[in-house]
Design a protein around this motif. Sequence first.
Motif, PDB file in Angstrom:
ATOM      1  N   PRO A  55     -67.520  -6.931 -64.656  1.00  0.00           N
ATOM      2  CA  PRO A  55     -68.331  -7.560 -65.696  1.00  0.00           C
ATOM      3  C   PRO A  55     -69.039  -6.497 -66.523  1.00  0.00           C
ATOM      4  O   PRO A  55     -69.554  -5.517 -65.985  1.00  0.00           O
ATOM      5  CB  PRO A  55     -69.340  -8.405 -64.900  1.00  0.00           C
ATOM      6  CG  PRO A  55     -68.700  -8.595 -63.558  1.00  0.00           C
ATOM      7  CD  PRO A  55     -67.929  -7.327 -63.308  1.00  0.00           C
ATOM      8  N   THR A  56     -69.046  -6.680 -67.838  1.00  0.00           N
ATOM      9  CA  THR A  56     -69.670  -5.688 -68.706  1.00  0.00           C
ATOM     10  C   THR A  56     -70.343  -6.385 -69.883  1.00  0.00           C
ATOM     11  O   THR A  56     -70.373  -7.620 -69.963  1.00  0.00           O
ATOM     12  CB  THR A  56     -68.636  -4.653 -69.189  1.00  0.00           C
ATOM     13  OG1 THR A  56     -69.311  -3.627 -69.925  1.00  0.00           O
ATOM     14  CG2 THR A  56     -67.570  -5.298 -70.049  1.00  0.00           C
ATOM     15  N   SER A  57     -70.898  -5.617 -70.776  1.00  0.00           N
ATOM     16  CA  SER A  57     -71.621  -6.155 -71.925  1.00  0.00           C
ATOM     17  C   SER A  57     -70.758  -6.075 -73.174  1.00  0.00           C
ATOM     18  O   SER A  57     -70.103  -5.064 -73.428  1.00  0.00           O
ATOM     19  CB  SER A  57     -72.909  -5.345 -72.134  1.00  0.00           C
ATOM     20  OG  SER A  57     -73.453  -5.596 -73.407  1.00  0.00           O
ATOM     21  N   ILE A  58     -70.765  -7.138 -73.960  1.00  0.00           N
ATOM     22  CA  ILE A  58     -70.032  -7.120 -75.224  1.00  0.00           C
ATOM     23  C   ILE A  58     -70.579  -6.035 -76.144  1.00  0.00           C
ATOM     24  O   ILE A  58     -69.840  -5.429 -76.930  1.00  0.00           O
ATOM     25  CB  ILE A  58     -70.090  -8.513 -75.885  1.00  0.00           C
ATOM     26  CG1 ILE A  58     -69.282  -9.517 -75.052  1.00  0.00           C
ATOM     27  CG2 ILE A  58     -69.560  -8.461 -77.309  1.00  0.00           C
ATOM     28  CD1 ILE A  58     -69.332 -10.930 -75.551  1.00  0.00           C
ATOM     29  N   GLU A  59     -71.882  -5.750 -76.042  1.00  0.00           N
ATOM     30  CA  GLU A  59     -72.472  -4.686 -76.847  1.00  0.00           C
ATOM     31  C   GLU A  59     -71.853  -3.329 -76.539  1.00  0.00           C
ATOM     32  O   GLU A  59     -71.723  -2.475 -77.408  1.00  0.00           O
ATOM     33  CB  GLU A  59     -73.984  -4.611 -76.601  1.00  0.00           C
ATOM     34  CG  GLU A  59     -74.789  -5.735 -77.211  1.00  0.00           C
ATOM     35  CD  GLU A  59     -76.266  -5.514 -77.012  1.00  0.00           C
ATOM     36  OE1 GLU A  59     -76.700  -5.530 -75.838  1.00  0.00           O
ATOM     37  OE2 GLU A  59     -76.976  -5.297 -78.002  1.00  0.00           O
ATOM     38  N   LEU A  60     -71.464  -3.115 -75.282  1.00  0.00           N
ATOM     39  CA  LEU A  60     -70.928  -1.825 -74.861  1.00  0.00           C
ATOM     40  C   LEU A  60     -69.417  -1.748 -74.973  1.00  0.00           C
ATOM     41  O   LEU A  60     -68.861  -0.721 -75.356  1.00  0.00           O
ATOM     42  CB  LEU A  60     -71.334  -1.538 -73.409  1.00  0.00           C
ATOM     43  CG  LEU A  60     -72.809  -1.273 -73.125  1.00  0.00           C
ATOM     44  CD1 LEU A  60     -73.025  -1.179 -71.625  1.00  0.00           C
ATOM     45  CD2 LEU A  60     -73.278  -0.005 -73.813  1.00  0.00           C
ATOM     46  N   GLU A  61     -68.722  -2.822 -74.609  1.00  0.00           N
ATOM     47  CA  GLU A  61     -67.275  -2.761 -74.426  1.00  0.00           C
ATOM     48  C   GLU A  61     -66.496  -3.749 -75.301  1.00  0.00           C
ATOM     49  O   GLU A  61     -65.279  -3.844 -75.178  1.00  0.00           O
ATOM     50  CB  GLU A  61     -66.936  -3.028 -72.956  1.00  0.00           C
ATOM     51  CG  GLU A  61     -67.494  -2.004 -71.993  1.00  0.00           C
ATOM     52  CD  GLU A  61     -66.738  -0.688 -72.000  1.00  0.00           C
ATOM     53  OE1 GLU A  61     -65.624  -0.644 -72.571  1.00  0.00           O
ATOM     54  OE2 GLU A  61     -67.248   0.302 -71.459  1.00  0.00           O
ATOM     55  N   ASP A  62     -67.154  -4.522 -76.138  1.00  0.00           N
ATOM     56  CA  ASP A  62     -66.509  -5.521 -76.993  1.00  0.00           C
ATOM     57  C   ASP A  62     -65.856  -6.643 -76.203  1.00  0.00           C
ATOM     58  O   ASP A  62     -65.031  -7.378 -76.739  1.00  0.00           O
ATOM     59  CB  ASP A  62     -65.472  -4.878 -77.931  1.00  0.00           C
ATOM     60  CG  ASP A  62     -66.125  -3.939 -78.929  1.00  0.00           C
ATOM     61  OD1 ASP A  62     -67.265  -4.222 -79.332  1.00  0.00           O
ATOM     62  OD2 ASP A  62     -65.509  -2.926 -79.264  1.00  0.00           O
ATOM     63  N   LYS A  63     -66.165  -6.750 -74.924  1.00  0.00           N
ATOM     64  CA  LYS A  63     -65.698  -7.860 -74.097  1.00  0.00           C
ATOM     65  C   LYS A  63     -66.610  -7.965 -72.882  1.00  0.00           C
ATOM     66  O   LYS A  63     -67.349  -7.029 -72.576  1.00  0.00           O
ATOM     67  CB  LYS A  63     -64.244  -7.672 -73.667  1.00  0.00           C
ATOM     68  CG  LYS A  63     -63.944  -6.394 -72.925  1.00  0.00           C
ATOM     69  CD  LYS A  63     -62.471  -6.280 -72.558  1.00  0.00           C
ATOM     70  CE  LYS A  63     -61.606  -6.117 -73.795  1.00  0.00           C
ATOM     71  NZ  LYS A  63     -60.170  -5.954 -73.454  1.00  0.00           N
ATOM     72  N   ASP A  64     -66.561  -9.102 -72.205  1.00  0.00           N
ATOM     73  CA  ASP A  64     -67.476  -9.295 -71.082  1.00  0.00           C
ATOM     74  C   ASP A  64     -66.839  -9.010 -69.732  1.00  0.00           C
ATOM     75  O   ASP A  64     -67.471  -9.197 -68.690  1.00  0.00           O
ATOM     76  CB  ASP A  64     -68.073 -10.702 -71.105  1.00  0.00           C
ATOM     77  CG  ASP A  64     -67.018 -11.800 -71.040  1.00  0.00           C
ATOM     78  OD1 ASP A  64     -65.838 -11.479 -70.795  1.00  0.00           O
ATOM     79  OD2 ASP A  64     -67.379 -12.974 -71.245  1.00  0.00           O
TER      80      ASP A  64
END
Length: 219
Positions: free
Chosen positions: A195-204
């Motif tokens: 799981p990641t941030s859309i702000e960081l990786e453009d996807k969740d």
Amino acid sequence: MKGRAAFIRAQTKIARPSLVPELKLHLATEISPIWRATQNELDDMELPPPYWAFCWPGGQALTRYIIDQPAVVRGRKVLDFAAGSGLSGIAAARAGAASVIAAEIDAFAAEAIRLNAGLNKSLVEVVTDDLVGRMDLGLDIVLAGDVCYERPMAERVFAWFEQLAEAGVTILMGDPGRAYLPRKGLVEVARYQVPTSIELEDKDMRLTLVWRIAKGEMA
């Protein structure tokens, strides 16, 4: 350094990374405020971009692997290279590594690692020297998360990793498909949906692999 530690505490909250909730770190909850704070403090504190304030997919996957497979690092001399928040090195220390060095040339990241190691009651030696090319460190294993996002760094680091692998050092890397990851000489050891941030990786969510450099097979 008191000023760096105060900045880190003011701009972050203590949180648990989504893939490795066993650990806790000083992390930024949103990307924009800390980036703005960085710009505001830049002239006075010489603060580089705060990559240490986020848990990147490669580091999380690598850390998950260490937690799930502690025998990989137990009793071994470990280097967490370009350590960022220090997540993987902290996990190695908790898993029973004989010693852990976290290498980070960013002085703010180095301070964050010290704070994070304290949060997790882990013994981690922090160094800010550029270790690339050093063959005299007595290492058993190198951990590297998300180091292939720029070509110059990836090429320089991989030339060193190849030398270390030939000398018998185990090199483990966490990577979510960065552009400059070599396409040969890597053996997959694990994969995770991080799981990641859309702000960081453009996807969740990012599919992230843990790789081992195969001795004698680097391209």
